[in-house]
Design an enzyme around this catalytic site. Structure first.
Site, PDB file in Angstrom:
ATOM      1  N   LEU A  65      -5.665   8.588   6.606  1.00 19.73           N
ATOM      2  CA  LEU A  65      -4.965   8.674   5.314  1.00 19.73           C
ATOM      3  C   LEU A  65      -3.585   9.303   5.464  1.00 19.73           C
ATOM      4  CD1 LEU A  65      -7.891  10.086   3.105  1.00 19.73           C
ATOM      5  CD2 LEU A  65      -6.969   7.747   3.034  1.00 19.73           C
ATOM      6  N   SER A  66      -2.738   9.045   4.490  1.00 13.85           N
ATOM      7  CA  SER A  66      -1.460   9.751   4.421  1.00 13.85           C
ATOM      8  C   SER A  66      -1.755  11.252   4.329  1.00 13.85           C
ATOM      9  CB  SER A  66      -0.700   9.281   3.171  1.00 13.85           C
ATOM     10  OG  SER A  66       0.483  10.010   3.013  1.00 13.85           O
ATOM     11  N   ASP A  94       6.026   5.233   9.222  1.00 14.07           N
ATOM     12  CA  ASP A  94       7.158   5.563   8.341  1.00 14.07           C
ATOM     13  C   ASP A  94       8.479   5.160   8.996  1.00 14.07           C
ATOM     14  OD1 ASP A  94       6.920   6.594   5.790  1.00 14.07           O
ATOM     15  OD2 ASP A  94       6.336   8.591   6.455  1.00 14.07           O
ATOM     16  N   ARG A 111       0.736  -5.061   4.646  1.00  9.12           N
ATOM     17  CA  ARG A 111       0.197  -4.060   5.577  1.00  9.12           C
ATOM     18  C   ARG A 111      -0.334  -4.774   6.824  1.00  9.12           C
ATOM     19  NH1 ARG A 111      -1.191   1.248   2.752  1.00  9.12           N
ATOM     20  NH2 ARG A 111      -1.123   0.874   0.529  1.00  9.12           N
ATOM     21  N   SER A 138      -2.832   2.134   8.773  1.00  8.34           N
ATOM     22  CA  SER A 138      -3.634   0.971   9.198  1.00  8.34           C
ATOM     23  C   SER A 138      -5.006   0.970   8.529  1.00  8.34           C
ATOM     24  CB  SER A 138      -3.742   0.898  10.728  1.00  8.34           C
ATOM     25  OG  SER A 138      -3.909   2.156  11.337  1.00  8.34           O
ATOM     26  N   GLY A 187      -1.136   1.292  -5.887  1.00 12.41           N
ATOM     27  CA  GLY A 187      -1.680   0.849  -4.601  1.00 12.41           C
ATOM     28  C   GLY A 187      -1.492   1.874  -3.502  1.00 12.41           C
TER      29      GLY A 187
END
Ligand SMILES: Nc1ncnc2c1ncn2[C@@H]1O[C@H](COP(=O)(O)OS(=O)(=O)O)[C@@H](OP(=O)(O)O)[C@H]1O
Ligand SMILES: Nc1ncnc2c1ncn2[C@@H]1O[C@H](COP(=O)(O)OP(=O)(O)O)[C@@H](O)[C@H]1O
Length: 234
Positions: A65-66, A94, A111, A138, A187
């Protein structure tokens, strides 16, 4: 040795005219419209480059996750390898979106294309003999597996940053979770977009008793794996 799907002198398959796909980047990306092309080999290949560098080329693919710590691990790992005289290169999601992938957004098919392109670049770095560290959310298992299938299996090392969403959201260094919760970003992975955790990754980084390992400890876990599998010598 070229990869199987790039074998030299293999007959070139004629693909039908795809002009009706023009303007549809994603349809084009999944099909090849190159014909009459041949694989070109050089005398200096992967084996020679690996010998020069005294290491084996591979891809360390960090997913999560971010805010889970992907970039932190990637940089810490690169630093640790450098201190051991090993050459690595970080492909950060990024950063790639500032150049190579600047035309892509965050819809599922964008993506997928982002991961496909990055996988191809990572494969080139591995072929150059480097330890390529790719750090991207990803989120789709199938996309990661596609990248895995581009390389000899053992040379794709998937690292899962298994951090709870609550921790990532509490960190929120870019304020993006806050915007996503406020409905200002649509999203966003983990909020209103999926993340599919790996089923069979090589390395899992997770909290121990509610405590996240330090960046040095996380990097050490990966270095130990690379050492054990023989990537840090020729
Ligand atoms: N909608 C949405 N969902 C997730 N992330 C978003 C989104 N919009 C912008 N960002 C920022 O983009 C960074 C993720 O880029 P990636 O290329 O790694 O994403 S992906 O692999 O294509 O899913 C991600 O960086 P990290 O925080 O380093 O993961 C975010 O800063
Ligand atoms: N092991 C860790 N221990 C403490 N803080 C961390 C750790 N890893 C990452 N962080 C912090 O969490 C935030 C998100 O890390 P980052 O590497 O940018 O995540 P990602 O690349 O997955 O978005 C940053 O502020 C970073 O300093």
């Amino acid at each position: 040795m070229p990869y199987p799907h790039h074998s030299p002198n293999s007959p070139q398959i004629q693909i039908p005219n795809l002009s009706f796909f023009s303007g549809n980047l994603f349809a084009m990306a999944t099909l090849s419209n190159s014909t009459n092309i041949f694989w070109q080999d050089c005398q200096i290949g992967r084996a020679e480059r690996q010998k020069l560098l005294n290491q084996k080329g591979c891809v360390v693919w960090i997913t999560g996750l971010s805010g889970s710590g992907k970039s932190t691990l990637a940089c810490s790992l690169s630093r640790e390898l450098y201190s051991r005289g090993k050459l690595s290169y970080v492909l950060d999601g990024d950063n790639l979106r500032h150049g190579l992938n600047k035309d892509l957004g965050f819809k599922a098919e964008e993506r997928t294309e982002n991961i496909r392109r990055t996988g191809e670049v990572a494969k080139l770095f591995a072929d150059a003999g480097l330890i390529c560290v790719a750090s991207l959310i990803s989120p789709y298992r199938r996309d990661r597996d596609t990248c895995r299938s581009m390389l000899p299996d053992a040379n794709f090392i998937e690292v899962f940053m298994n951090m709870p969403l609550e921790l990532c959201e509490a960190r929120d260094p870019k304020g993006l979770y806050k915007l996503a919760r406020a409905g200002k970003i649509k999203g966003f992975t983990g909020i209103d977009d999926p993340y599919e955790p790996p089923l069979n990754c090589e390395i899992e980084i997770k909290q121990d008793g509610g405590v996240c390992p330090t960046p040095t400890v996380m990097a050490g876990q990966v270095v130990t794996y690379l050492e054990k599998e023989g990537f840090l010598e020729h």
